[in-house]
Design an enzyme around this catalytic site. Sequence first.
Site, PDB file in Angstrom:
ATOM      1  N   SER A 149       0.865  -1.189   0.000  1.00 56.31           N
ATOM      2  CA  SER A 149       0.000   0.000   0.000  1.00 56.31           C
ATOM      3  C   SER A 149       0.898   1.235   0.000  1.00 56.31           C
ATOM      4  O   SER A 149       2.082   1.145   0.353  1.00 56.31           O
ATOM      5  CB  SER A 149      -0.832  -0.026   1.297  1.00 56.31           C
ATOM      6  OG  SER A 149      -1.442   1.207   1.523  1.00 56.31           O
ATOM      7  N   TYR A 161      -1.683  -0.954  10.521  1.00 55.92           N
ATOM      8  CA  TYR A 161      -1.815  -1.301   9.093  1.00 55.92           C
ATOM      9  C   TYR A 161      -0.555  -0.868   8.341  1.00 55.92           C
ATOM     10  O   TYR A 161       0.058  -1.644   7.618  1.00 55.92           O
ATOM     11  CB  TYR A 161      -3.048  -0.611   8.522  1.00 55.92           C
ATOM     12  CG  TYR A 161      -3.304  -0.872   7.047  1.00 55.92           C
ATOM     13  CD1 TYR A 161      -3.927  -2.042   6.633  1.00 55.92           C
ATOM     14  CD2 TYR A 161      -2.927   0.057   6.076  1.00 55.92           C
ATOM     15  CE1 TYR A 161      -4.173  -2.285   5.283  1.00 55.92           C
ATOM     16  CE2 TYR A 161      -3.172  -0.183   4.725  1.00 55.92           C
ATOM     17  CZ  TYR A 161      -3.796  -1.347   4.330  1.00 55.92           C
ATOM     18  OH  TYR A 161      -4.033  -1.579   2.993  1.00 55.92           O
TER      19      TYR A 161
END
Length: 316
Positions: free
Chosen positions: A173, A186
């Site tokens: 990401s 995350y």
Amino acid sequence: MDVIIDTSKFLGKFLYYFLESLSYKIIPKRKKNVAGEIVLITGSGSGLGRLLAMHFASLGATLVLWDINEEGNMETCRLAKGKGRAKVFAYKCDCSNREEVYRVADQVKNEVGDVTILINNAGVVTGKSFLDTPDHMVERSFFVNALSHFWTCKAFLPAMIKANHGHLVCISSIAGMVGVNSLVDYSASKFAAFGLAESLFLELGIQNKTEIKTTIVCPYFIKTGMFEGCTTKYPFILPLLEQDYVAKKILNAILEEQVYLIIPKFAYFAFLLKQIISPKMMIVLSEYLGVDTCMSSFKGREKENELETETEREHQ
Ligand SMILES: NC(=O)c1ccc[n+]([C@@H]2O[C@H](COP(=O)([O-])OP(=O)(O)OC[C@H]3O[C@@H](n4cnc5c(N)ncnc54)[C@H](O)[C@@H]3O)[C@@H](O)[C@H]2O)c1
């Protein structure tokens, strides 16, 4: 004398690869044929995983679909089978569980064969500020988003090395390249996944296993539901991405054997800036772009949130 020879060799190779990369900007790389390849996608029960399954099915690959969500995965299996000639095998697998990954991997080797394209896509997000994130959710983020990649690579890489043929794909990401508030666990787990994929890419290169390719994908927010409620201030600079667009970009990057794919392109520039401007300038820039508030209205997947609260209750 050694220094001169060494430096000349370095400069020659450096220039050669620079010109090579420039030429790919003008004439796109030839796309590889994936018909007959065995493609394993983790987290294939929804979102990007499902869309990638559809694309690979259309190209005649044999699909191995893994997800903890059996219902969603069976739906992907049904849709992929509808694409015609594809052979599709669906397995329930909790990728956060090492023993389960190794057990289901053995089952795949016996029932389907050696995986040649491994797409580590399964992911979870907590979406809470650091001190509000329960410890078990931190662990869950690392187990699913990062550690599972170790287990799947360990399970399928040996056969790729033996055949000197394969492709490892890591869905990380932009939060795996730049820290983001309210995404601490995350972001940290995505940095870990990025680090694993990049280090393994270098290790395979040094071992001369050049026919085992690597693709590392770092997208901004995608409209799959995982980051439901997240906002962007200037969509023309940092747009919320359409899932079909991202899936096509990922497919293209795999077929062209690109090592890095960062979406949107503006993020390449932001990443470069991070290395050269001061941290205070970086904070001003992220405030300007609304990155500091993008998580304020985060809802995520309702179902996942319910599961989280159940798990949280179990831990109380
Ligand atoms: N959606 C975004 O904005 C975004 C942005 C950047 C990166 N990503 C990454 O892209 C990947 C795909 O995300 P998506 O947007 O399609 O989300 P998604 O929620 O639609 O898909 C994730 C899938 O992973 C599965 N999964 C979760 N835990 C699992 C486990 N323990 N074992 C097996 N499967 C499990 C889920 O059941 C689900 O089918 C993820 O790795 C995510 O972190 C997403």
